[in-house]
Design a protein around this motif. Sequence first.
Motif, PDB file in Angstrom:
ATOM      1  N   GLY A  42       1.040  -0.626  -0.221  1.00  0.00           N
ATOM      2  CA  GLY A  42      -0.336  -0.444   0.170  1.00  0.00           C
ATOM      3  C   GLY A  42       0.574   1.046  -0.464  1.00  0.00           C
ATOM      4  N   TYR A  43       0.103   2.453  -0.421  1.00  0.00           N
ATOM      5  CA  TYR A  43       1.028   3.820  -0.577  1.00  0.00           C
ATOM      6  C   TYR A  43       1.245   4.188   1.437  1.00  0.00           C
ATOM      7  N   ALA A  46      -1.869   4.137   4.473  1.00  0.00           N
ATOM      8  CA  ALA A  46      -2.339   3.153   4.484  1.00  0.00           C
ATOM      9  C   ALA A  46      -2.529   2.350   5.537  1.00  0.00           C
ATOM     10  N   LYS A  48       0.290   0.186   7.048  1.00  0.00           N
ATOM     11  CA  LYS A  48       1.022  -1.198   6.910  1.00  0.00           C
ATOM     12  C   LYS A  48       1.394  -0.671   8.455  1.00  0.00           C
ATOM     13  N   HIS A 203       5.591  -0.961  -0.123  1.00  0.00           N
ATOM     14  CA  HIS A 203       4.611   0.076  -1.616  1.00  0.00           C
ATOM     15  C   HIS A 203       5.175  -0.864  -2.519  1.00  0.00           C
ATOM     16  N   VAL A 217      -3.400  -5.986   0.118  1.00  0.00           N
ATOM     17  CA  VAL A 217      -3.626  -4.710  -0.409  1.00  0.00           C
ATOM     18  C   VAL A 217      -4.435  -4.085   0.404  1.00  0.00           C
ATOM     19  N   ASP A 219      -5.599   0.503   1.628  1.00  0.00           N
ATOM     20  CA  ASP A 219      -5.688   1.548   1.417  1.00  0.00           C
ATOM     21  C   ASP A 219      -6.381   2.667   3.003  1.00  0.00           C
ATOM     22  N   GLY A 220      -5.929   3.099   2.736  1.00  0.00           N
ATOM     23  CA  GLY A 220      -6.919   4.090   3.768  1.00  0.00           C
ATOM     24  C   GLY A 220      -6.961   3.356   5.044  1.00  0.00           C
ATOM     25  N   VAL A 224      -7.931  -4.026   0.841  1.00  0.00           N
ATOM     26  CA  VAL A 224      -8.913  -3.698   0.048  1.00  0.00           C
ATOM     27  C   VAL A 224      -9.029  -4.942  -1.088  1.00  0.00           C
ATOM     28  N   LEU A 240      -7.487   0.136  -6.088  1.00  0.00           N
ATOM     29  CA  LEU A 240      -5.854  -0.060  -6.354  1.00  0.00           C
ATOM     30  C   LEU A 240      -5.474  -0.684  -6.876  1.00  0.00           C
ATOM     31  N   THR A 241      -5.909  -1.644  -6.600  1.00  0.00           N
ATOM     32  CA  THR A 241      -4.575  -2.981  -7.016  1.00  0.00           C
ATOM     33  C   THR A 241      -4.578  -2.912  -8.320  1.00  0.00           C
ATOM     34  N   ARG A 243      -4.407  -0.189  -9.885  1.00  0.00           N
ATOM     35  CA  ARG A 243      -3.045   1.080 -10.202  1.00  0.00           C
ATOM     36  C   ARG A 243      -1.660   0.331 -10.421  1.00  0.00           C
TER      37      ARG A 243
END
Length: 352
Positions: A42-43, A46, A48, A203, A217, A219-220, A224, A240-241, A243
Amino acid sequence: MTIITFNRVSKGFPPTRRGSAVSALEEVDLQVERGSIVGVIGYSGAGKSTLVRLVNGLEKPTAGTVEVLGVDVGKASANDLRGLRGRIGMIFQQFNLFNSRTVRGNVAYPLKVAGWKKQDIGPRVAELLDFVGIGDKAHSYPRALSGGQKQRVGIARAIAANPELLLADEATSALDPQTTGEVLALLKEINRTLGITIVVITHQISVVHELCDQVIVMDGGKVVDSGDTYRVFAHPRAALTERFVAAVTQGIPAGDTLDALLVAGGDLISADVNEFTSEHIAQVFDRHGVRHTVVFGGVTDIRGRQLGTLTYRVHAEAAVLASVVAELQEHTRAQILQPGPAASDQRSEVAS
């Protein structure tokens, strides 16, 4: 056997004088099986890092339950959490070595803390340094090592006391591509020969592709997408996946790129590469006698299996193209790409 379980886990942090309250994780469900290699991707932001701190007992959940190696992290005593951390090895992005200690001293440190006998520490350290490939660096200090060598020291230290679980937190982010590949190969060997379960926080999608059996994965603060690594990226369930996949494979051309490809002549067919490989796609074109050339896209490798999207320039009658696409669509996503208005005008000018 499941060794990590998150059941509807949420983690929040109270407001500070400089900011409002933060919800780092929201109703996270996940499981990690013994002996697996799991990637958490994740970015930034996220959730993590918070997840890692819950796994090793540095944080307790605000809601839900976290169970690691049979220990309920939310209910465990300080003594129980210390015992849990002794069964978990940690690998860090910035290595976290003691600069005042030699390589041997860094690797020996957790053994001393764990109460190993002095006569047993020396042979164990020598064994570990040979295993990670830096047996000749035992008396060197961290300042004399490359980034890859420092991370090998970090890995040797992390597995020194025979942990059941290894957490690698952005362990390759500070390394160049070649060294990253070497470190990932070492982690695979640790999993294969020692049977240690590995959770990789990253990431970098390339790390997950090359190393992980399973992927989560994030996100936020939410999970997800999750599951078998190939399934998750070949058949994504979250934007997101998609992307992440597009960042590696380029996806389908659009905008000016698509217009420029179309102006050059012929038609464009785009097809996803997954269980239906690039070789299978080529066979479809050949059966219909259609000349084809790859002009855009990319294919990556996920543990020996293809994944990507390729765009082909083809030259054939409309009816033949329709038959080709119909056959491709029986196996994978495929389409004839249409020009935008600008490209249509340019093609008309070229034709005239």
